[in-house]
Design a protein around this motif. Structure first.
Motif, mmCIF file in Angstrom:
data_model
loop_
_atom_site.group_PDB
_atom_site.id
_atom_site.type_symbol
_atom_site.label_atom_id
_atom_site.label_comp_id
_atom_site.label_asym_id
_atom_site.label_seq_id
_atom_site.Cartn_x
_atom_site.Cartn_y
_atom_site.Cartn_z
ATOM 1 N N ASP A 306 33.986 36.469 42.418
ATOM 2 C CA ASP A 306 34.251 35.278 42.396
ATOM 3 C C ASP A 306 34.698 34.480 43.870
ATOM 4 O O ASP A 306 34.569 35.160 44.659
ATOM 5 N N GLU A 354 33.731 37.656 39.104
ATOM 6 C CA GLU A 354 32.719 36.724 38.497
ATOM 7 C C GLU A 354 31.831 37.492 37.552
ATOM 8 O O GLU A 354 31.299 38.486 37.956
ATOM 9 N N SER A 355 32.016 37.202 36.187
ATOM 10 C CA SER A 355 31.149 38.141 35.307
ATOM 11 C C SER A 355 29.899 37.689 34.570
ATOM 12 O O SER A 355 29.456 37.784 33.753
ATOM 13 N N LYS A 394 36.455 37.098 32.661
ATOM 14 C CA LYS A 394 35.952 37.585 33.799
ATOM 15 C C LYS A 394 36.779 38.654 34.270
ATOM 16 O O LYS A 394 36.343 39.665 34.861
#
Length: 621
Positions: A306, A354-355, A394
């Motif tokens: 992220d 970040e997912s 996330k």
């Protein structure tokens, strides 16, 4: 040696035979013993040495029983050499402590209990495989003790994962028996149908033909009509829509799907190698390139970063909560290198992962365990607590791997997160520039610095394994998804975050990555990027080292296609809703067409080739 001696003795006998005596009545003669004494001595010495040493070595070598007993195993070899009966002999008090319920906000107990379970489950698998191959030779006492251990582990598993309908061992066995398959998994509800339609078209637009499974949580999460609209984008085989509630026990999603459904969808999907993505992800390159990433090939996982330079922190409940899930010696400060580099654990940011896209090879046991850990953190009881500290699901991915005792076995992309958007000067309104394409000079006190150059949007971008090409982005395809009339974005540049990057974010969640003053670019009053001389940087804050990269022509083709997909998906959904209104009117006995349908038909009849007097039936487009 013995054979040569026999041959020489035979020759000697023939030489000493009496020629006058018939063959049948020849007297036996004996060789000269003295002549062969040296040879016989050699034979005797060889015999003594060979058989004597062999017997001594047999006496000196411990038998199988001694070997197994020395390692704590049963003397008949009923257990693997590395495991003893003590490994699965749990006194009632210890069992009771491990099976005792604990509160959802007890992160320390959750982490420790999970690691204990997965450690024991690894031994259970080894024991089960070993004893299954020795059914007839396993002593009754060993089998009874193993059965008690297996019963205890079943109760332990139900405590931690009450929503599983199949035991973990069965899930893994199925993955091992079936051929390895790759596929894409998306979770979507009614509110994400249009974005999901564009996401599917972007996947196919790159030439990727991987099968797609779309998961929802019950009929209220995704209506029958919307399921049909999504399925219409496939050929009947390469895209299916599945209901998570059909495969999960319990009441995990009483409040709908949201982020929490994602890891469950990855776990229960039919693919052994899963690319899990959000519905607002758009592909610029092929998803095949993610599977070809060196990190995925090495580890069997691929996680993306992220914005780690956003929201720097010193110490917050986010970090403290994450540390509680880690082993005790990590909390004491003895951290491995890979966790020191973690932005949350390393105290450098409130965001690490970040997912939007996650790749997992479930056929590797450590990754199946890790994914189960993620599901645990996103279970109904746990997510109500952990979502207070983490932005949805996330950060639960790497934490789930740590909970499963698989820390360090997952892999992050070699490249940082990036920003995809448009360039905006420091004295221009970033919100209006992004949302409507209007570049307004803002009047502030003190005056904004026009030397500042920012790359602004709601879209977070990621690159391929080389770090040189855009691969995918998320945040939707429109300029500002928080405005109903927003149109598709037309980005001009992308850039990767640097360690010292500076971010700003406005009230509408539009993020701006500040560009290096050495970029040689500025922005005109109409928003056009222009080359500039290097400014006098005196008095300018450190803007970081991020550099803008112009969109290539083939990437521009993708964004043009996305714009068309967005318009077409909107038209199809609007037409479908109007057809539903027609059906409702006719069901009520009203033959009149709704006014908006008449207007829609008059406007689009030529393009749709629909006669004005045609009868519209209620079918799914």
């Amino acid at each position: 040696m013995l054979l040569a001696a026999r041959r020489r003795l035979a020759v000697d006998n023939r030489q000493h035979e009496d020629p006058d005596v018939s063959k049948d009545k020849r007297p036996r003669s004996f060789p000269d013993i003295k002549r062969y004494a040296p040879l016989l001595a050699v034979i005797v010495v060889f015999w003594v040495l060979f058989f004597g040493i062999g017997r001594q070595s047999e006496e000196a070598r411990p038998n199988d029983s001694a070997r197994t007993l020395s390692s704590g195993c049963s003397g008949d070899g009923a257990l693997p050499a590395a495991i003893s009966l003590a490994d699965f002999d749990f006194p009632p008090l210890l069992q009771a402590s491990l099976l005792a319920p604990f509160s959802a906000d007890d992160a320390v107990t959750l982490g420790e209990r999970s690691r204990t379970f997965f450690s024991l489950h690894r031994k259970l698998r080894v024991l089960d495989q070993h004893l299954s191959s020795r059914v007839d030779s396993t002593p009754v006492s060993v089998r009874e003790q193993f059965d008690r251990f297996q019963d205890f582990m079943g109760r332990f598993e139900r405590l931690l994962f009450p929503w599983l309908r199949s035991p973990i061992a069965k899930l893994y066995s199925q993955l091992q028996r079936t051929p390895k398959t790759r596929g894409i998994v998306i979770t979507a509800g009614n509110a994400q149908v249009r974005l999901t339609m564009v996401a599917i078209q972007s996947i196919r637009g790159t030439g990727c033909d991987l099968p797609i499974e779309i998961y929802h949580v019950g009929p209220t999460d995704l209506s029958m009509a919307n399921r049909g609209r999504l399925q219409s984008l496939g050929n009947g085989y390469d895209l299916v829509v599945r209901d998570l509630l059909q495969d999960l026990g319990g009441n995990e999603f009483h409040d709908g799907g949201s982020w929490a459904a994602k890891p469950f969808a990855a776990l229960l999907s039919s693919f052994s190698e899963v690319l899990l993505q959000d519905s607002d992800v758009t592909w610029v390159g092929s998803p095949f390139m993610a599977f070809d990433d060196p990190v995925y090939r090495k580890t069997g996982t691929l996680f993306y970063y992220d914005r780690r330079a956003l929201e720097p922190i010193v110490k917050t409940p986010t970090r403290e909560t994450a540390l509680k899930l880690l082993p005790a010696h990590y909390r004491d400060g003895t951290l491995p290198t890979y966790l020191i580099q973690n932005a949350i654990v390393g105290n450098t940011s409130q965001h690490n992962m970040e997912s939007g896209v996650v790749l997992i090879d479930k056929s590797r046991l450590e990754h199946l365990y890790g994914l189960l850990g993620v599901c645990k953190l996103n279970s109904r009881r746990e997510r109500d607590f952990f979502y207070r500290f983490f932005w949805g699901d996330k950060e639960t991915f790497w934490l789930g791997w740590e909970m499963a005792g698989s820390g360090g076995l997952y892999g992050f992309s070699q490249w940082p997160a990036g920003q995809l958007g448009i360039l905006v000067r420091g004295d221009q309104d970033q919100t209006e520039a992004v949302s409507s394409g209007v570049y307004q000079t803002v009047i502030t006190e003190p005056p904004a610095d026009p030397r500042i150059l920012r790359l602004c949007s709601l879209q977070l971008a990621h690159v391929d394994g080389t770090g040189k090409r855009l691969l995918w982005y998320n945040g939707g395809v429109v300029r500002n998804k928080f405005r109903a009339d927003s149109t598709p974005m037309s980005p001009t540049h992308w850039a990767l975050e640097a360690i010292n990057s500076r971010w700003t974010i406005d009230k509408e969640n539009i993020a701006c990555l500040h560009m290096s003053p050495q970029s040689g670019l500025t922005v005109g009053d109409e928003g056009n990027p222009v080359e500039s001389e290097i400014f006098d940087l005196s008095g300018l804050e450190d803007e970081g080292d991020a550099l803008p990269v112009a969109i290539e022509w083939d990437e521009k083709v993708v964004f043009d296609s996305v714009e068309e997909w967005w318009r077409e998906s909107g038209r199809r959904l609007k037409m479908a809703k109007l057809r539903e209104k027609v059906s409702k009117h006719r069901h009520n006995g009203d033959e009149a067409f709704p006014e908006e349908l008449s207007q829609f038909r008059a406007k689009d009849s030529k393009r749709l080739a629909i006669p004005k007097d045609a009868v519209i039936v209620n079918h799914i487009p």
